[in-house]
Design a protein around this motif. Structure first.
Motif, PDB file in Angstrom:
ATOM      1  N   ALA A 257      -0.658  87.439  19.733  1.00 25.25           N
ATOM      2  CA  ALA A 257       0.486  86.580  19.426  1.00 25.25           C
ATOM      3  C   ALA A 257       1.788  87.194  19.951  1.00 25.25           C
ATOM      4  O   ALA A 257       2.646  86.491  20.500  1.00 25.25           O
ATOM      5  N   GLU A 258       1.934  88.508  19.797  1.00 18.23           N
ATOM      6  CA  GLU A 258       3.132  89.178  20.309  1.00 18.23           C
ATOM      7  C   GLU A 258       3.169  89.153  21.838  1.00 18.23           C
ATOM      8  O   GLU A 258       4.244  89.032  22.439  1.00 18.23           O
ATOM      9  N   THR A 259       2.010  89.249  22.467  1.00 20.10           N
ATOM     10  CA  THR A 259       1.954  89.132  23.925  1.00 20.10           C
ATOM     11  C   THR A 259       2.421  87.748  24.362  1.00 20.10           C
ATOM     12  O   THR A 259       3.154  87.604  25.357  1.00 20.10           O
ATOM     13  N   LEU A 260       2.025  86.713  23.624  1.00 21.17           N
ATOM     14  CA  LEU A 260       2.460  85.360  23.962  1.00 21.17           C
ATOM     15  C   LEU A 260       3.955  85.178  23.685  1.00 21.17           C
ATOM     16  O   LEU A 260       4.638  84.436  24.402  1.00 21.17           O
ATOM     17  N   ARG A 261       4.463  85.859  22.683  1.00 21.49           N
ATOM     18  CA  ARG A 261       5.917  85.826  22.443  1.00 21.49           C
ATOM     19  C   ARG A 261       6.655  86.424  23.635  1.00 21.49           C
ATOM     20  O   ARG A 261       7.699  85.901  24.061  1.00 21.49           O
ATOM     21  N   ILE A 262       6.141  87.495  24.199  1.00 21.49           N
ATOM     22  CA  ILE A 262       6.747  88.079  25.403  1.00 21.49           C
ATOM     23  C   ILE A 262       6.740  87.067  26.539  1.00 21.49           C
ATOM     24  O   ILE A 262       7.741  86.874  27.237  1.00 21.49           O
ATOM     25  N   ALA A 263       5.599  86.383  26.724  1.00 27.17           N
ATOM     26  CA  ALA A 263       5.512  85.363  27.776  1.00 27.17           C
ATOM     27  C   ALA A 263       6.516  84.245  27.528  1.00 27.17           C
ATOM     28  O   ALA A 263       7.129  83.726  28.476  1.00 27.17           O
ATOM     29  N   GLY A 264       6.695  83.864  26.260  1.00 27.46           N
ATOM     30  CA  GLY A 264       7.689  82.837  25.940  1.00 27.46           C
ATOM     31  C   GLY A 264       9.100  83.280  26.294  1.00 27.46           C
ATOM     32  O   GLY A 264       9.913  82.485  26.791  1.00 27.46           O
ATOM     33  N   ASN A 265       9.409  84.546  26.045  1.00 29.54           N
ATOM     34  CA  ASN A 265      10.724  85.070  26.442  1.00 29.54           C
ATOM     35  C   ASN A 265      10.950  84.963  27.939  1.00 29.54           C
ATOM     36  O   ASN A 265      12.094  84.809  28.401  1.00 29.54           O
ATOM     37  N   LEU A 266       9.871  85.061  28.716  1.00 35.05           N
ATOM     38  CA  LEU A 266       9.979  85.144  30.167  1.00 35.05           C
ATOM     39  C   LEU A 266       9.729  83.827  30.889  1.00 35.05           C
ATOM     40  O   LEU A 266       9.880  83.759  32.107  1.00 35.05           O
ATOM     41  N   HIS A 267       9.360  82.778  30.167  1.00 40.62           N
ATOM     42  CA  HIS A 267       8.842  81.590  30.850  1.00 40.62           C
ATOM     43  C   HIS A 267       9.856  80.918  31.772  1.00 40.62           C
ATOM     44  O   HIS A 267       9.478  80.308  32.765  1.00 40.62           O
ATOM     45  N   ASP A 268      11.141  81.014  31.463  1.00 40.36           N
ATOM     46  CA  ASP A 268      12.169  80.383  32.297  1.00 40.36           C
ATOM     47  C   ASP A 268      12.908  81.387  33.180  1.00 40.36           C
ATOM     48  O   ASP A 268      14.025  81.108  33.637  1.00 40.36           O
ATOM     49  N   LEU A 269      12.295  82.521  33.440  1.00 38.71           N
ATOM     50  CA  LEU A 269      12.946  83.534  34.276  1.00 38.71           C
ATOM     51  C   LEU A 269      13.391  82.949  35.611  1.00 38.71           C
ATOM     52  O   LEU A 269      14.468  83.264  36.115  1.00 38.71           O
ATOM     53  N   GLY A 270      12.582  82.093  36.195  1.00 39.28           N
ATOM     54  CA  GLY A 270      12.916  81.495  37.483  1.00 39.28           C
ATOM     55  C   GLY A 270      14.114  80.574  37.448  1.00 39.28           C
ATOM     56  O   GLY A 270      14.648  80.191  38.503  1.00 39.28           O
ATOM     57  N   LYS A 271      14.593  80.205  36.249  1.00 43.40           N
ATOM     58  CA  LYS A 271      15.787  79.357  36.178  1.00 43.40           C
ATOM     59  C   LYS A 271      17.043  80.090  36.621  1.00 43.40           C
ATOM     60  O   LYS A 271      18.103  79.467  36.768  1.00 43.40           O
ATOM     61  N   LEU A 272      16.945  81.387  36.844  1.00 41.72           N
ATOM     62  CA  LEU A 272      18.077  82.089  37.453  1.00 41.72           C
ATOM     63  C   LEU A 272      18.361  81.530  38.838  1.00 41.72           C
ATOM     64  O   LEU A 272      19.471  81.674  39.351  1.00 41.72           O
ATOM     65  N   ALA A 273      17.371  80.881  39.458  1.00 42.70           N
ATOM     66  CA  ALA A 273      17.557  80.267  40.771  1.00 42.70           C
ATOM     67  C   ALA A 273      18.204  78.887  40.671  1.00 42.70           C
ATOM     68  O   ALA A 273      18.526  78.275  41.696  1.00 42.70           O
ATOM     69  N   VAL A 274      18.379  78.381  39.455  1.00 42.70           N
ATOM     70  CA  VAL A 274      18.958  77.058  39.251  1.00 42.70           C
ATOM     71  C   VAL A 274      20.438  77.219  38.899  1.00 42.70           C
ATOM     72  O   VAL A 274      20.767  77.877  37.915  1.00 42.70           O
ATOM     73  N   PRO A 275      21.349  76.642  39.688  1.00 41.94           N
ATOM     74  CA  PRO A 275      22.774  76.773  39.369  1.00 41.94           C
ATOM     75  C   PRO A 275      23.092  76.242  37.978  1.00 41.94           C
ATOM     76  O   PRO A 275      22.488  75.261  37.512  1.00 41.94           O
ATOM     77  N   VAL A 276      24.046  76.872  37.312  1.00 42.84           N
ATOM     78  CA  VAL A 276      24.429  76.439  35.969  1.00 42.84           C
ATOM     79  C   VAL A 276      24.955  75.008  36.000  1.00 42.84           C
ATOM     80  O   VAL A 276      24.778  74.247  35.033  1.00 42.84           O
ATOM     81  N   ASP A 277      25.586  74.607  37.101  1.00 42.08           N
ATOM     82  CA  ASP A 277      26.067  73.227  37.208  1.00 42.08           C
ATOM     83  C   ASP A 277      24.918  72.227  37.088  1.00 42.08           C
ATOM     84  O   ASP A 277      25.114  71.112  36.581  1.00 42.08           O
ATOM     85  N   VAL A 278      23.743  72.608  37.571  1.00 38.50           N
ATOM     86  CA  VAL A 278      22.570  71.736  37.449  1.00 38.50           C
ATOM     87  C   VAL A 278      22.050  71.763  36.015  1.00 38.50           C
ATOM     88  O   VAL A 278      21.727  70.726  35.428  1.00 38.50           O
ATOM     89  N   ILE A 279      21.973  72.961  35.426  1.00 48.27           N
ATOM     90  CA  ILE A 279      21.495  73.080  34.048  1.00 48.27           C
ATOM     91  C   ILE A 279      22.384  72.294  33.084  1.00 48.27           C
ATOM     92  O   ILE A 279      21.901  71.652  32.149  1.00 48.27           O
ATOM     93  N   ASP A 280      23.692  72.312  33.332  1.00 49.11           N
ATOM     94  CA  ASP A 280      24.652  71.675  32.427  1.00 49.11           C
ATOM     95  C   ASP A 280      25.056  70.264  32.851  1.00 49.11           C
ATOM     96  O   ASP A 280      25.987  69.684  32.280  1.00 49.11           O
ATOM     97  N   LYS A 281      24.389  69.698  33.833  1.00 49.66           N
ATOM     98  CA  LYS A 281      24.783  68.376  34.335  1.00 49.66           C
ATOM     99  C   LYS A 281      24.697  67.327  33.231  1.00 49.66           C
ATOM    100  O   LYS A 281      23.731  67.267  32.473  1.00 49.66           O
ATOM    101  N   GLN A 282      25.711  66.472  33.162  1.00 50.21           N
ATOM    102  CA  GLN A 282      25.787  65.478  32.101  1.00 50.21           C
ATOM    103  C   GLN A 282      24.769  64.349  32.259  1.00 50.21           C
ATOM    104  O   GLN A 282      24.245  63.836  31.284  1.00 50.21           O
ATOM    105  N   GLY A 283      24.477  63.958  33.499  1.00 50.06           N
ATOM    106  CA  GLY A 283      23.588  62.826  33.726  1.00 50.06           C
ATOM    107  C   GLY A 283      22.274  63.249  34.346  1.00 50.06           C
ATOM    108  O   GLY A 283      21.947  64.438  34.426  1.00 50.06           O
ATOM    109  N   PRO A 284      21.492  62.268  34.812  1.00 52.26           N
ATOM    110  CA  PRO A 284      20.201  62.570  35.439  1.00 52.26           C
ATOM    111  C   PRO A 284      20.369  63.409  36.702  1.00 52.26           C
ATOM    112  O   PRO A 284      21.380  63.305  37.409  1.00 52.26           O
ATOM    113  N   LEU A 285      19.385  64.227  37.008  1.00 51.41           N
ATOM    114  CA  LEU A 285      19.414  65.036  38.218  1.00 51.41           C
ATOM    115  C   LEU A 285      19.107  64.163  39.427  1.00 51.41           C
ATOM    116  O   LEU A 285      18.268  63.258  39.357  1.00 51.41           O
TER     117      LEU A 285
END
Length: 436
Positions: A257-285
């Motif tokens: 379970a703790e190993t899966l918690r670690i994976a959960g912490n890391l699951h969106d690591l690749g979102k560092l490649a997504v600009p914050v303007d896209v993450i925070d966009k008000q409307g549809p992408l």
């Protein structure tokens, strides 16, 4: 404490440095370039192995504060108001036991020499390592990508020499200029051998990770991922705690379970490649933004594979957008290829996302969220068994998510508060110079 899969700390630093490179094109390889310069200067002035190891960590991760809190990068040679991101980096790295000495170096890596000649800044000692890192960092921002690096050496050296005794310590400038006479000094800075530099310089820290340290490191990654936007400040934490709780109901051991918690912490690591303007966009992408967003789980996979020794965590974290019917991404795996861990995180991610406030919609009610989860399970997008189990324990899991969310927001606000003091916003009042 049980050791975990022979993971070396140097590999984690390299993986994290690679993740920082995803944020914007203008920082790609910047950390590696700075590390190359730093290690050679440290060797030239005779620093010992332990100090060089600490410097390797600090230089490979020195802009972590700017990236994790979406602070503006100032690539001018002389800068203003940069102490805040250095302070943020200090707080983030200082939470990890092997990184605490490196955190001190990061904290003062933008202090000019003529403001710390008395060896203090705002009443605190400025380490020599911070001064080395400052010089290497400023040399790196002078280097243009569109000109062959050896053709720039003379111009960079002239600018560094002009700041001897003002921005930079005289003895460090002298060491830099001596090294700069050798072509390898420049060529190493732009080549893949920099990974070897980090690995060899960190030899003294090449310890294997136990479960406790691996969890701490995953928490550091989580903060870097989520703290870029208030809209995502608690998301990975929520997913991690939900995933662990769901796995326990499925009969996982506490370690699993703790190993899966670690994976959960890391699951969106690749979102560092997504600009914050896209993450925070008000409307549809739009189509381009959607394509960028859909790349994030691939980047999670690539970075975690680079670290090595994390196969089960890598698959659980990076396959959370795959679907049982083969319509997911990035690999289009089908039910037979999807491990149970990734299916759990997929459900936890969906539940968390649906019940969070997002820039483009308010949070759904719990009832509406479960209605959508049931529809996704019926269409074979999510695992029906896990969705059914989550609904059965919805009251308990809602409490798990609420606690994780509350704790995560308090953590976000605390770090912001501790780094928003007037002293951290102050810097020398010199004009910003654009270097051509």
């Amino acid at each position: 404490m049980h050791r975990h899969r022979h993971i070396r700390l140097s590999n984690v630093v390299l993986g994290l440095s690679s993740a920082l490179d995803l944020v914007n094109w203008f920082v790609v390889d910047h950390h590696r370039q700075v590390t190359s310069f730093v290690d050679k200067i440290a060797s030239e002035i005779g620093l010992g192995d332990e100090d060089r190891s600490t410097l390797a960590i600090a230089s490979a991760l020195h802009d972590i504060g700017a990236i994790s809190f979406n602070e503006k990068f100032d690539l001018a040679f002389e800068t203003r108001n940069v102490m805040k991101h250095a302070e943020l980096g200090y707080h983030l790295l200082g939470s990890i036991r092997p990184f605490q000495r490196a955190a001190e170096l990061v904290r003062y890596h933008h202090v000019p020499w003529n403001e710390c000649r008395s060896e203090t800044y705002n009443g605190n000692r400025v380490p020599l390592g911070s001064q080395i890192l400052h010089l290497a960092d400023r040399a790196s921002v002078l280097i243009r990508r569109d000109v062959q690096i050896l053709r720039q050496a003379k111009t960079v050296c002239e600018t560094i020499r002009a700041e001897r005794g003002r921005m930079f310590a005289p003895e460090l400038v002298d060491a830099f200029l001596k090294l700069a006479e050798r072509e390898y000094f420049w060529l190493d800075a732009e080549s893949a051998t920099t990974d070897f530099t980090i690995d060899s310089a960190m030899a003294v820290w090449n310890i294997e990770l136990d479960m406790e340290l691996l969890m701490d490191l995953s928490e550091l990654f989580r903060k870097i991922i989520d703290f870029r936007s208030p809209n995502t400040a608690t998301h990975s934490r929520d997913v991690a705690h939900l995933s662990a709780a769901i796995s326990r109901h499925l009969g996982f051991s506490e370690r699993e379970a703790e190993t899966l918690r670690i994976a959960g912490n890391l699951h969106d690591l690749g979102k560092l490649a997504v600009p914050v303007d896209v993450i925070d966009k008000q409307g549809p992408l739009d189509k381009e933004e959607l394509a960028i967003m859909r790349s994030h789980s691939y980047h999670t996979y690539r970075i975690l594979r680079k670290i090595g020794g994390l196969d089960d965590i890598t698959l659980a974290a990076s396959l959370h957008h795959e679907c049982l019917d083969g319509s997911g991404y990035p690999f289009r795996y089908t039910e037979s290829s999807l491990p149970l861990g990734s299916r759990i995180i997929a459900v936890a991610d969906a539940l968390s996302a649906l019940t969070e406030n997002r820039s483009y919609r308010p949070a759904m009610s719990c009832g509406a969220a479960f209605s959508l989860l049931r529809a996704m399970a019926k269409d074979r997008k999510l695992d029906p068994l896990i969705v059914s189990l989550v609904e059965k324990h919805r009251s308990e899991l809602r409490d798990v998510r609420d606690r994780a969310d509350d704790d995560g927001m308090r953590e976000f606000r605390r770090i912001r508060r501790e780094t928003d003091s007037p002293e951290n916003g102050r810097f020398h009042e010199q004009a910003v110079t654009t270097v051509t």
